[in-house]
Design a protein around this motif. Structure first.
Motif, PDB file in Angstrom:
ATOM      1  N   GLN A   1      84.466  50.346  46.020  1.00  0.00           N
ATOM      2  CA  GLN A   1      84.603  49.336  47.071  1.00  0.00           C
ATOM      3  C   GLN A   1      84.858  49.975  48.425  1.00  0.00           C
ATOM      4  O   GLN A   1      84.246  49.595  49.438  1.00  0.00           O
ATOM      5  N   ASN A   2      85.756  50.940  48.454  1.00  0.00           N
ATOM      6  CA  ASN A   2      86.104  51.593  49.720  1.00  0.00           C
ATOM      7  C   ASN A   2      84.928  52.363  50.306  1.00  0.00           C
ATOM      8  O   ASN A   2      84.720  52.360  51.523  1.00  0.00           O
ATOM      9  N   ILE A   3      84.149  53.009  49.464  1.00  0.00           N
ATOM     10  CA  ILE A   3      82.973  53.738  49.957  1.00  0.00           C
ATOM     11  C   ILE A   3      81.979  52.771  50.576  1.00  0.00           C
ATOM     12  O   ILE A   3      81.474  52.999  51.683  1.00  0.00           O
ATOM     13  N   LEU A   4      81.687  51.671  49.892  1.00  0.00           N
ATOM     14  CA  LEU A   4      80.712  50.716  50.427  1.00  0.00           C
ATOM     15  C   LEU A   4      81.213  50.043  51.699  1.00  0.00           C
ATOM     16  O   LEU A   4      80.431  49.734  52.596  1.00  0.00           O
ATOM     17  N   GLU A   5      82.529  49.836  51.794  1.00  0.00           N
ATOM     18  CA  GLU A   5      83.097  49.234  53.002  1.00  0.00           C
ATOM     19  C   GLU A   5      83.067  50.203  54.182  1.00  0.00           C
ATOM     20  O   GLU A   5      82.812  49.809  55.312  1.00  0.00           O
ATOM     21  N   GLN A   6      83.333  51.473  53.936  1.00  0.00           N
ATOM     22  CA  GLN A   6      83.483  52.435  55.025  1.00  0.00           C
ATOM     23  C   GLN A   6      82.164  53.053  55.487  1.00  0.00           C
ATOM     24  O   GLN A   6      82.037  53.443  56.647  1.00  0.00           O
ATOM     25  N   PHE A   7      81.180  53.154  54.601  1.00  0.00           N
ATOM     26  CA  PHE A   7      79.940  53.855  54.937  1.00  0.00           C
ATOM     27  C   PHE A   7      78.752  52.910  54.771  1.00  0.00           C
ATOM     28  O   PHE A   7      78.203  52.769  53.679  1.00  0.00           O
ATOM     29  N   SER A   8      78.327  52.308  55.865  1.00  0.00           N
ATOM     30  CA  SER A   8      77.270  51.296  55.808  1.00  0.00           C
ATOM     31  C   SER A   8      75.911  51.876  55.409  1.00  0.00           C
ATOM     32  O   SER A   8      75.050  51.145  54.920  1.00  0.00           O
ATOM     33  N   ALA A   9      75.693  53.157  55.585  1.00  0.00           N
ATOM     34  CA  ALA A   9      74.410  53.762  55.226  1.00  0.00           C
ATOM     35  C   ALA A   9      74.240  53.923  53.714  1.00  0.00           C
ATOM     36  O   ALA A   9      73.126  54.081  53.225  1.00  0.00           O
ATOM     37  N   ILE A  10      75.333  53.876  52.974  1.00  0.00           N
ATOM     38  CA  ILE A  10      75.254  54.050  51.521  1.00  0.00           C
ATOM     39  C   ILE A  10      74.841  52.730  50.882  1.00  0.00           C
ATOM     40  O   ILE A  10      75.488  51.712  51.067  1.00  0.00           O
ATOM     41  N   ARG A  11      73.741  52.791  50.131  1.00  0.00           N
ATOM     42  CA  ARG A  11      73.180  51.586  49.497  1.00  0.00           C
ATOM     43  C   ARG A  11      73.868  51.253  48.180  1.00  0.00           C
ATOM     44  O   ARG A  11      74.029  50.092  47.825  1.00  0.00           O
ATOM     45  N   SER A  12      74.210  52.300  47.421  1.00  0.00           N
ATOM     46  CA  SER A  12      74.897  52.102  46.148  1.00  0.00           C
ATOM     47  C   SER A  12      75.723  53.340  45.860  1.00  0.00           C
ATOM     48  O   SER A  12      75.480  54.411  46.422  1.00  0.00           O
ATOM     49  N   VAL A  13      76.690  53.178  44.988  1.00  0.00           N
ATOM     50  CA  VAL A  13      77.540  54.307  44.617  1.00  0.00           C
ATOM     51  C   VAL A  13      77.824  54.245  43.119  1.00  0.00           C
ATOM     52  O   VAL A  13      78.075  53.177  42.564  1.00  0.00           O
ATOM     53  N   ARG A  14      77.729  55.393  42.490  1.00  0.00           N
ATOM     54  CA  ARG A  14      78.118  55.541  41.087  1.00  0.00           C
ATOM     55  C   ARG A  14      79.393  56.380  41.080  1.00  0.00           C
ATOM     56  O   ARG A  14      79.426  57.465  41.673  1.00  0.00           O
ATOM     57  N   VAL A  15      80.431  55.870  40.451  1.00  0.00           N
ATOM     58  CA  VAL A  15      81.721  56.560  40.379  1.00  0.00           C
ATOM     59  C   VAL A  15      82.030  56.828  38.907  1.00  0.00           C
ATOM     60  O   VAL A  15      82.015  55.906  38.088  1.00  0.00           O
ATOM     61  N   THR A  16      82.304  58.081  38.606  1.00  0.00           N
ATOM     62  CA  THR A  16      82.735  58.470  37.266  1.00  0.00           C
ATOM     63  C   THR A  16      84.165  58.980  37.385  1.00  0.00           C
ATOM     64  O   THR A  16      84.452  59.801  38.260  1.00  0.00           O
ATOM     65  N   VAL A  17      85.045  58.470  36.525  1.00  0.00           N
ATOM     66  CA  VAL A  17      86.431  58.931  36.478  1.00  0.00           C
ATOM     67  C   VAL A  17      86.675  59.472  35.072  1.00  0.00           C
ATOM     68  O   VAL A  17      86.505  58.759  34.090  1.00  0.00           O
TER      69      VAL A  17
END
Length: 120
Positions: A82-98
């Protein structure tokens, strides 16, 4: 195939988990980020301002990890995405692995983990 910026095996220390000792003692978590972004403008212009900084992504993940504790690594992954998509408008999607290598379970394993994909 889409362009992407990625970070592999970012090691963060946090106090996440359901068990009381996890919140008291803390443990290592390993994070992978894969961000879909059009890298052509930055690559063609050789312009740092047209991409997303790796260090900024690492710091965002670290700040999110430190803003816990969370009971679930699912929550940690969701908040990072959520934070990545909110902060970086150029990013279309993000995959996060924990990955959680020290899960308090009675099994011999390398790690447990979650992987989520969030899109605009």
């Amino acid at each position: 195939m889409a362009d992407r910026i990625f970070i592999s095996n970012l090691c963060l220390y946090g106090f996440h988990g359901v068990m009381p000792e996890e919140k008291r003692l803390g443990q290592r978590f390993y994070i992978d980020l894969s961000c879909e972004i059009d890298l052509a403008p930055a690559g063609q212009a050789d312009d740092y301002g047209l991409t997303v900084c790796y260090d900024a992504l690492c710091k965002l993940a670290q700040n999110t990890c430190e803003s816990g504790p969370y009971d679930l690594i699912e929550t940690l992954g969701e908040r990072i995405a959520q934070n990545i998509l909110e902060q970086f408008s150029a990013i279309r999607s993000v995959r996060v692995t924990v990955r959680k290598p020290s899960a308090p379970i009675q099994a011999t394993l390398d790690h447990v983990g979650i992987e989520i994909l969030r899109q605009r």
